[in-house]
Enzyme design. Structure first.
Site, PDB file in Angstrom:
ATOM      1  N   GLU A 285       0.953  -1.092   0.044  1.00 28.58           N
ATOM      2  CA  GLU A 285      -0.142  -0.074  -0.058  1.00 28.58           C
ATOM      3  C   GLU A 285       0.995   1.421   0.113  1.00 28.58           C
ATOM      4  OE1 GLU A 285      -3.081   0.085   3.258  1.00 28.58           O
ATOM      5  OE2 GLU A 285      -4.570  -0.742   1.760  1.00 28.58           O
ATOM      6  N   HIS A 306       9.474 -26.415  -1.815  1.00 31.41           N
ATOM      7  CA  HIS A 306       8.620 -27.692  -2.471  1.00 31.41           C
ATOM      8  C   HIS A 306       7.627 -26.924  -3.388  1.00 31.41           C
ATOM      9  CE1 HIS A 306      11.214 -30.419  -0.246  1.00 31.41           C
ATOM     10  NE2 HIS A 306      11.322 -29.459   0.694  1.00 31.41           N
ATOM     11  N   LYS A 420     -13.942  -0.421  -4.250  1.00 37.31           N
ATOM     12  CA  LYS A 420     -14.911  -0.091  -3.516  1.00 37.31           C
ATOM     13  C   LYS A 420     -16.025   0.811  -4.202  1.00 37.31           C
ATOM     14  CE  LYS A 420     -12.402   0.959   0.761  1.00 37.31           C
ATOM     15  NZ  LYS A 420     -11.853   2.105   1.570  1.00 37.31           N
TER      16      LYS A 420
HETATM   17  O1  PA5 Z   1      -3.349   1.002   5.781  1.00 34.60           O
HETATM   18  C1  PA5 Z   1      -4.440   1.461   5.725  1.00 34.60           C
HETATM   19  O2  PA5 Z   1      -4.632   2.707   6.053  1.00 34.60           O
HETATM   20  C2  PA5 Z   1      -5.671   0.667   5.335  1.00 34.60           C
HETATM   21  O3  PA5 Z   1      -5.043  -0.691   4.975  1.00 34.60           O
HETATM   22  C3  PA5 Z   1      -6.657   0.619   6.567  1.00 34.60           C
HETATM   23  O4  PA5 Z   1      -6.035   0.019   7.554  1.00 34.60           O
HETATM   24  C4  PA5 Z   1      -7.825  -0.347   6.042  1.00 34.60           C
HETATM   25  O5  PA5 Z   1      -8.260  -0.083   4.770  1.00 34.60           O
HETATM   26  C5  PA5 Z   1      -8.794  -0.615   7.158  1.00 34.60           C
HETATM   27  O6  PA5 Z   1      -9.310   0.903   7.403  1.00 34.60           O
HETATM   28  P1  PA5 Z   1     -10.161   1.555   8.364  1.00 34.60           P
HETATM   29  O7  PA5 Z   1      -9.395   1.337   9.740  1.00 34.60           O
HETATM   30  O8  PA5 Z   1     -10.658   2.769   8.245  1.00 34.60           O
HETATM   31  O9  PA5 Z   1     -11.382   0.346   8.707  1.00 34.60           O
END
Ligand code: PA5
Length: 445
Positions: A285, A306, A420
């Site tokens: 990310e 393996h 989303k």
């Molecule tokens: O690193 C990030 O910001 C994302 O992976 C969020 O943690 C994830 O989308 C979950 O978001 P939230 O805590 O708002 O539910």
């Protein structure tokens, strides 16, 4: 220093001169990060978090964990992405992937809200049975679909079992200080609420109550975890190739420039599996954007020798590996002697499994390097809270530095919105009507 990085197995791919030249870019990235002048600079609270944890918040976390341990046989942890992976990674690495199967004085812990599978949740409901339980719902935004749906389900189960008033004492929210649907609900219902600091993004939040509450409920020493991170924060400041974090960042970026697009994180301890999942989310990310980024992958060794081992040895030469090597095992097991020796293994009689594991690792590194796959080795002393806290901070710092070295904002995730938008449109969420018609047309073709 608790952690070291060994670059000798990239020497035939990246020269010292190239590493030194990359260090100039890492130095600039370090100034950008620490000076708070880069994109996403409102999300660098994790940088000094280990020394900044609010003591009142920490003692509330410990108190809540004590209550949960005393009145719950099961803890349901609701969350996804950065609101899920860190806690699971730490619990599995320190306690065991078999934590729930072990005899213990702490509750079983099930993670939900990290997928949309009814099968998965139905199974957890069966495993929960009629045992006493509490829920920790974690969402910074408070609006993420997967945890919101799971929370509805488990909140309903709690309220049916205990009544609304008693259920409210068994629900712990971890969310934004002021905003979001979850905060609103927590205030309205009187749930105990823990704060995710504004300036710490999800994937950098394991050392906030996001990770600390579930981790403490598993009986893990969160003070030692924080101490390890704190010492890493102090020790990993110098800007030089002698600093393991700089060495790692310079090495992986130099390899990326040589078309090594995929980094495979590997460990010879199966308990590391979710640490690798946490690492993949952190790096995927943070770096994968603007058409750039090292693709983070992982293998579990020796098991994957393996399966994926064939590809690593012989497939496209676009890979490098980073091995997390745990120097000292927590327990000892030896190969038994067998006078019949039908399996021909008596040359290993009385040998420690850890010795055999390490020789497998050393042999594999050499084979993969011979096959054109550079290897970075990260050594840590042992699998305990202190070393893990150190490693977590090491990876977070390396990620922030690496993102700026690559020229991206390591603290946003614009790409996750696309799925989303389509999902909401297809599900008929109000406001997405036009999009829905267009997508359904496309799906018919
Ligand atoms: O690193 C990030 O910001 C994302 O992976 C969020 O943690 C994830 O989308 C979950 O978001 P939230 O805590 O708002 O539910």
């Amino acid at each position: 220093m608790t952690l070291s990085v060994d670059l000798k197995n990239i020497a035939s791919f990246v020269s010292e001169e190239e590493l030194n030249s990359m260090m100039k870019e890492v130095t600039a990235a370090n100034e950008t990060l620490r000076g708070g002048t880069g994109e996403g600079n409102d999300f660098i609270g994790w940088l000094d978090l280990p020394s900044n944890i609010d003591p009142d918040e920490l003692s509330r976390v410990k108190k809540a964990a004590k209550k949960i341990i005393s009145d719950s046989q099961v803890l349901i942890v609701v969350g996804i992405g950065g609101s899920y992976l860190g806690a699971r990674a730490v619990i599995e690495f320190i306690k065991s992937p078999n934590y729930n199967l072990k005899k213990k004085n702490t509750p079983d812990i099930f993670f939900v809200g990290n997928n949309l599978s009814g099968e998965y949740i139905n199974e957890i409901i069966v495993l929960l049975g009629d045992r006493d339980f509490s829920v920790n719902v974690i969402s910074k935004s408070g609006t993420t679909t997967e945890p919101a749906i799971a929370f509805r389900i488990f909140k309903g189960l709690l309220e049916n079992k205990y009544g609304e008033k008693e259920a409210a004492k068994r629900i712990f929210t971890t969310t934004d200080k002021k905003k979001g649907a979850l905060k609103k609900l927590a205030d309205a219902k009187g749930y105990e609420s823990f704060v995710i600091p504004d300036n710490v993004g999800g994937r950098y939040s394991v050392l906030t109550p996001v990770g600390l509450l579930p981790i403490a409920c598993a009986g893990i020493d969160i003070d030692r975890l924080i101490l390890g991170a704190n010492n890493a924060m102090e020790e990993l400041k110098p800007v030089s190739l002698n600093n393991p974090v700089c060495a790692y960042v310079a090495a992986r970026n130099a390899l990326y420039r040589k078309n090594k697009y995929i980094e495979i994180l590997a460990c010879y301890e199966p308990s590391f599996r979710f640490m690798a999942e946490w690492w993949k989310q952190l790096y995927g990310e943070s770096e994968g954007k603007d058409g750039k980024g090292i693709f983070p992958a992982s293998v579990e060794l020796t098991a994957d020798l393996h399966s994926m081992g064939q590809y690593i040895q012989d497939g496209e030469r676009i890979l490098f590996e980073t091995i997390v090597n745990i120097l000292n095992p927590n327990s000892v097991l030896r190969v038994p002697n067998d006078p019949a020796n039908i399996d021909g293994l008596n040359f290993l009689s009385e040998a420690e499994l850890d010795y055999i594991n390490k020789q497998a690792s050393r042999g594999t590194v050499l084979a993969h390097v011979d096959g054109g796959v550079p290897n970075i080795i990260i050594n840590i002393d042992k699998a305990d809270e202190y070393n893990l806290g150190y490693l977590i901070y090491f990876f977070e710092l390396a990620c922030g530095l690496s993102g700026y070295t690559l020229g991206v904002n390591p603290f946003n995730q614009p790409g996750v919105e696309a799925y989303k938008k389509n999902m909401f449109a297809l599900l008929g969420k109000p406001g997405y009507e036009n999009e829905k018609a267009k997508l359904e047309e496309r799906l018919k073709q």
